[in-house]
Design a protein around this motif. Structure first.
Motif, PDB file in Angstrom:
ATOM      1  N   LEU B  76     -21.849  53.043  -0.081  1.00 52.74           N
ATOM      2  CA  LEU B  76     -21.791  53.751  -1.356  1.00 52.74           C
ATOM      3  C   LEU B  76     -22.856  53.145  -2.256  1.00 52.74           C
ATOM      4  O   LEU B  76     -22.902  51.931  -2.423  1.00 52.74           O
ATOM      5  N   ASN B  77     -23.716  53.962  -2.799  1.00 50.70           N
ATOM      6  CA  ASN B  77     -24.761  53.518  -3.711  1.00 50.70           C
ATOM      7  C   ASN B  77     -24.514  54.107  -5.096  1.00 50.70           C
ATOM      8  O   ASN B  77     -24.195  55.297  -5.220  1.00 50.70           O
ATOM      9  N   VAL B  78     -24.660  53.268  -6.097  1.00 46.16           N
ATOM     10  CA  VAL B  78     -24.561  53.744  -7.474  1.00 46.16           C
ATOM     11  C   VAL B  78     -25.810  53.289  -8.207  1.00 46.16           C
ATOM     12  O   VAL B  78     -26.117  52.086  -8.251  1.00 46.16           O
ATOM     13  N   ASN B  79     -26.535  54.242  -8.759  1.00 48.84           N
ATOM     14  CA  ASN B  79     -27.751  53.949  -9.510  1.00 48.84           C
ATOM     15  C   ASN B  79     -27.489  53.956 -11.005  1.00 48.84           C
ATOM     16  O   ASN B  79     -26.496  54.542 -11.479  1.00 48.84           O
ATOM     17  N   ALA B  80     -28.412  53.331 -11.743  1.00 49.22           N
ATOM     18  CA  ALA B  80     -28.358  53.359 -13.211  1.00 49.22           C
ATOM     19  C   ALA B  80     -26.949  53.071 -13.715  1.00 49.22           C
ATOM     20  O   ALA B  80     -26.340  53.880 -14.432  1.00 49.22           O
TER      21      ALA B  80
END
Lengths: 109, 115
Positions: B76-80
């Motif tokens: 799972l990637n979460v940006n900003a």
């Protein structure tokens, strides 16, 4: 949108008594309803699943009822023990699940 | 038989940074779902991966993305990152194709704090 309501207040009961937790839902007609147990700092653990055409399901000291007319499920723990103290979550869905916010159960010795 | 394993267990990031969380499903499971659980709330569905593709998605912005690998593990990637992204991120695995609703096996979660 789907709304699942569980009593946000903790339920405090004495050891040996029956605990009854409630799950109400709106804007949804689930074919399945599940109950999970969650201990602090841990992920939820599956307890029971009940289908829309089943009125009641039992597993050892646990019993779940499912009333699709009232849009309500009741979760019972008989002969409760301090080890049953945890947060109990109801979940509706098939692949994608909607969870209630859970009810914390405290069983006092 | 190992259950669902997640890493890292805890992490602290600052606003605007990016984070990657990892999950290995229970042996024999082929479907991975990710949930976000804010303090005092129930888990909220982010998305589900099956056969390396996103099969369903919840009401989360595109800043949240994922991936499933051929060995069924997932990221799972979460940006900003925003302060509001602070939560327990839960990975749940299941087996597709069984009759009836999927029963989820959850990991212990990754606790993300955004400062």
């Amino acid at each position: 949108s789907q709304k699942i309501e569980q009593n946000s207040e903790a339920l405090n009961i004495q050891e040996g008594k029956t605990a009854t937790l409630t799950c109400n839902y709106t804007n949804y007609s689930p074919a399945y309803l599940q109950w999970y147990r969650q201990d602090p700092g841990r992920g939820p653990v599956f307890l029971l699943l009940i289908r829309e055409n089943e009125k009641e399901k039992r597993k050892e000291r646990l019993k779940v009822t499912f009333d699709t007319t009232l849009k309500q499920s009741l979760f019972h723990i008989t002969a409760s023990q301090p080890a049953d103290s945890a947060t109990y979550l109801c979940a509706l869905g098939f692949n994608k699940f909607y969870f209630g916010s859970g009810t914390k159960l405290n069983v006092k010795p | 038989d190992a259950g669902v394993t997640q890493s890292p267990t805890h992490l602290i990031k600052t606003r605007g940074q990016q984070v990657t969380l990892r999950c290995s499903p229970k042996s024999g499971h082929d479907t991975v779902s990710w949930y976000q659980q804010a303090l005092g709330q129930g888990p909220q569905f982010i998305f589900q991966y099956y056969e390396e593709e996103e099969r369903q998605r919840g009401n989360f912005p595109d800043r949240f993305s994922g991936h499933q690998f051929p060995n069924y593990s997932s990221e799972l990637n979460v940006n900003a990152l925003l302060l509001g992204d602070s939560a327990l991120y839960l990975c749940a695995s299941s087996l597709a194709g069984v009759s009836g609703a999927n029963v989820l096996t959850f990991g212990a979660g990754s606790r993300l704090t955004v400062l």
